[in-house]
Design a protein around this motif. Sequence first.
Motif, short mmCIF file in Angstrom:
data_model
loop_
_atom_site.label_atom_id
_atom_site.label_comp_id
_atom_site.label_asym_id
_atom_site.label_seq_id
_atom_site.Cartn_x
_atom_site.Cartn_y
_atom_site.Cartn_z
N PHE A 298 4.99 -4.40 7.18
CA PHE A 298 3.80 -5.56 6.50
C PHE A 298 2.88 -5.30 7.95
CE2 PHE A 298 0.47 -8.87 6.22
CZ PHE A 298 -0.03 -8.24 4.72
N ALA A 299 3.37 -5.89 8.71
CA ALA A 299 2.90 -6.14 10.48
C ALA A 299 2.09 -4.73 10.53
CB ALA A 299 3.68 -6.72 11.30
N GLU A 300 2.92 -3.87 10.99
CA GLU A 300 2.87 -1.97 10.71
C GLU A 300 2.18 -1.04 10.13
OE1 GLU A 300 6.04 0.31 11.26
OE2 GLU A 300 7.34 -1.27 12.71
N LEU A 301 1.18 -2.44 9.36
CA LEU A 301 0.45 -1.01 8.84
C LEU A 301 -0.90 -1.64 8.78
CD1 LEU A 301 0.66 -2.54 4.58
CD2 LEU A 301 1.02 -0.33 5.49
N GLY A 302 -1.22 -2.42 9.58
CA GLY A 302 -2.04 -2.70 10.28
C GLY A 302 -3.54 -2.95 9.11
N ASP A 303 -4.23 -1.85 9.43
CA ASP A 303 -5.38 -1.85 8.77
C ASP A 303 -5.67 -0.65 7.67
OD1 ASP A 303 -7.07 -3.17 10.29
OD2 ASP A 303 -7.72 -1.75 11.73
N ARG A 304 -3.76 -0.49 7.43
CA ARG A 304 -3.85 0.38 6.44
C ARG A 304 -4.27 0.36 5.70
NH1 ARG A 304 0.49 3.52 7.24
NH2 ARG A 304 1.36 2.08 9.42
N HIS A 305 -4.23 -0.65 4.61
CA HIS A 305 -3.97 -1.30 3.51
C HIS A 305 -4.53 -0.78 2.02
CE1 HIS A 305 -2.18 -4.97 5.94
NE2 HIS A 305 -3.34 -4.56 6.25
N PRO A 306 -4.28 -0.85 1.63
CA PRO A 306 -4.55 -0.28 -0.25
C PRO A 306 -5.42 -0.28 -0.88
CG PRO A 306 -2.21 -0.93 -0.07
CD PRO A 306 -2.73 -1.65 1.12
N ALA A 307 -6.05 0.36 -1.08
CA ALA A 307 -7.36 0.88 -1.54
C ALA A 307 -7.80 -0.22 -2.91
CB ALA A 307 -8.29 1.35 -1.22
N GLY A 308 -6.85 0.21 -3.84
CA GLY A 308 -6.79 0.80 -4.94
C GLY A 308 -6.72 0.98 -6.52
N ASP A 309 -6.22 2.58 -5.26
CA ASP A 309 -7.03 3.59 -5.99
C ASP A 309 -5.39 4.94 -6.38
OD1 ASP A 309 -6.07 4.25 -2.86
OD2 ASP A 309 -8.33 5.90 -3.03
N THR A 310 -4.87 3.92 -5.74
CA THR A 310 -3.52 4.98 -6.06
C THR A 310 -2.56 4.34 -7.49
OG1 THR A 310 -2.10 3.70 -5.78
CG2 THR A 310 -2.26 4.77 -3.72
N PRO A 311 -2.22 6.02 -8.18
CA PRO A 311 -1.50 5.61 -9.30
C PRO A 311 -1.40 3.99 -9.90
CG PRO A 311 -1.83 7.98 -8.67
CD PRO A 311 -2.13 6.69 -7.79
N PHE A 312 -0.10 4.26 -8.91
CA PHE A 312 0.70 2.78 -8.51
C PHE A 312 -0.10 1.56 -9.27
CE2 PHE A 312 3.56 -0.72 -7.26
CZ PHE A 312 4.28 -0.29 -7.82
N GLU A 313 -1.26 1.74 -8.30
CA GLU A 313 -2.00 0.41 -7.91
C GLU A 313 -2.54 0.46 -9.34
OE1 GLU A 313 -4.12 -0.78 -4.40
OE2 GLU A 313 -3.62 1.52 -4.26
N GLN A 314 -3.24 1.59 -9.79
CA GLN A 314 -4.15 1.09 -10.92
C GLN A 314 -3.39 1.41 -12.64
OE1 GLN A 314 -5.73 5.38 -11.06
NE2 GLN A 314 -6.92 5.12 -9.57
N ALA A 315 -1.81 1.83 -12.19
CA ALA A 315 -1.20 1.64 -13.53
C ALA A 315 -0.41 -0.82 -13.18
CB ALA A 315 0.84 2.07 -13.01
N ALA A 316 -0.93 -0.96 -12.12
CA ALA A 316 0.05 -2.58 -12.02
C ALA A 316 -1.31 -3.08 -12.78
CB ALA A 316 -0.02 -2.94 -10.69
N GLU A 317 -2.79 -2.95 -11.88
CA GLU A 317 -4.12 -2.96 -13.16
C GLU A 317 -3.73 -3.47 -14.15
OE1 GLU A 317 -7.33 -5.36 -12.35
OE2 GLU A 317 -5.30 -5.55 -11.43
N ALA A 318 -3.53 -2.18 -14.69
CA ALA A 318 -3.67 -1.75 -16.23
C ALA A 318 -2.11 -3.03 -17.26
CB ALA A 318 -3.66 -0.55 -16.66
N ARG A 319 -1.33 -3.11 -16.41
CA ARG A 319 -0.39 -3.69 -17.10
C ARG A 319 -1.40 -5.37 -16.80
NH1 ARG A 319 3.24 -6.60 -14.83
NH2 ARG A 319 2.57 -5.76 -12.62
#
Length: 327
Positions: A298-319
């Motif tokens: 998680f620390a290595e991610l730096g500024d590369r955090h998800p923006a909510g536009d991947t299929p995984f995030e969209q599926a999780a939000e829909a659920r």
Amino acid sequence: MTTGPLPRAQQGAEPQLLLTSLLGDFWYWRDEHIPSAALVQLLGEFDISPASARAAIRRLAARGLLTVSRSGRTTAYGIPARTSEVIIERTHRMLTFGTSAPGWDGQWTVVTFSVPEQDRGLRTALRSRLRVLRFAALYDGVWVSPHDLTGPALTALRELDLRSATVFRATEVPGETGSPVAAFDLEPLAREYDGFVERYEQVLTGLAAGLISPAQALRTRTELRVDWRRFPETDPDLPAELLPADWARDRAQKVFLQIYDRLGPLAELRFRQVLAATDPALAEFATHHDSVKVAALFAELGDRHPAGDTPFEQAAEARRLDDARRQ
């Protein structure tokens, strides 16, 4: 090594959720694809029939949550690009949730709205959005949260094109009127935390006695993850000042984290054993991730955090929205 019956997931987890949990635990940041036969065998560890396992795999691929490759007659599946960052962030949130209560400045975020009775669909959609944001209904058209959620609340109103609503921050006026904290019914959640502790403390006993096999470890750790992941989504995460004195989340979180970390090596061993039956070379790449590894990733991610536009995030939000509509 054997032991008596270990706790089952509170509600039998569906195959799709089990498979994404397994891959999210042992296979993220891997480009290699796993043959479908091995995925079917992994789900067989949870008493999922081959037909149900294959159907779950096809559905995940159709939703963009798995990528597909073919070599001759072998079909294999992997994690889509950019999904690993999502998994890391969500896993970090899951592992750190409940370690401490958030601070509080004494202010409430308040959403007030008026929706005509004939616009029931809009009313339902708004309530679902607010529940996902972990607001609670103080009155029918007045929803509150002790967190500063003005930005997300305004976004929800804008996306629903709702004009007859107001979002503001306010402090409670001391007196004999009801407190906004009354909007949060914590008793059912407290019972869930108590039940979680009751189910899983026996695993710690089995671990201490060295009585848990690799197969039991894989199944228990995955079902533990499925059971726990609901809490960060449903717990309003109230500030310490607003929590009951006997709040059981701290005890439940400690039980969860101990089991998750300590079962990791045994669970990885079983994951490798199952995968090796189909592809021994591929099995060498499987790796479990404990809380220390996840924190480092998680620390290595730096500024590369998800923006909510991947299929995984969209599926999780829909659920989550679907779950909120049923409440």
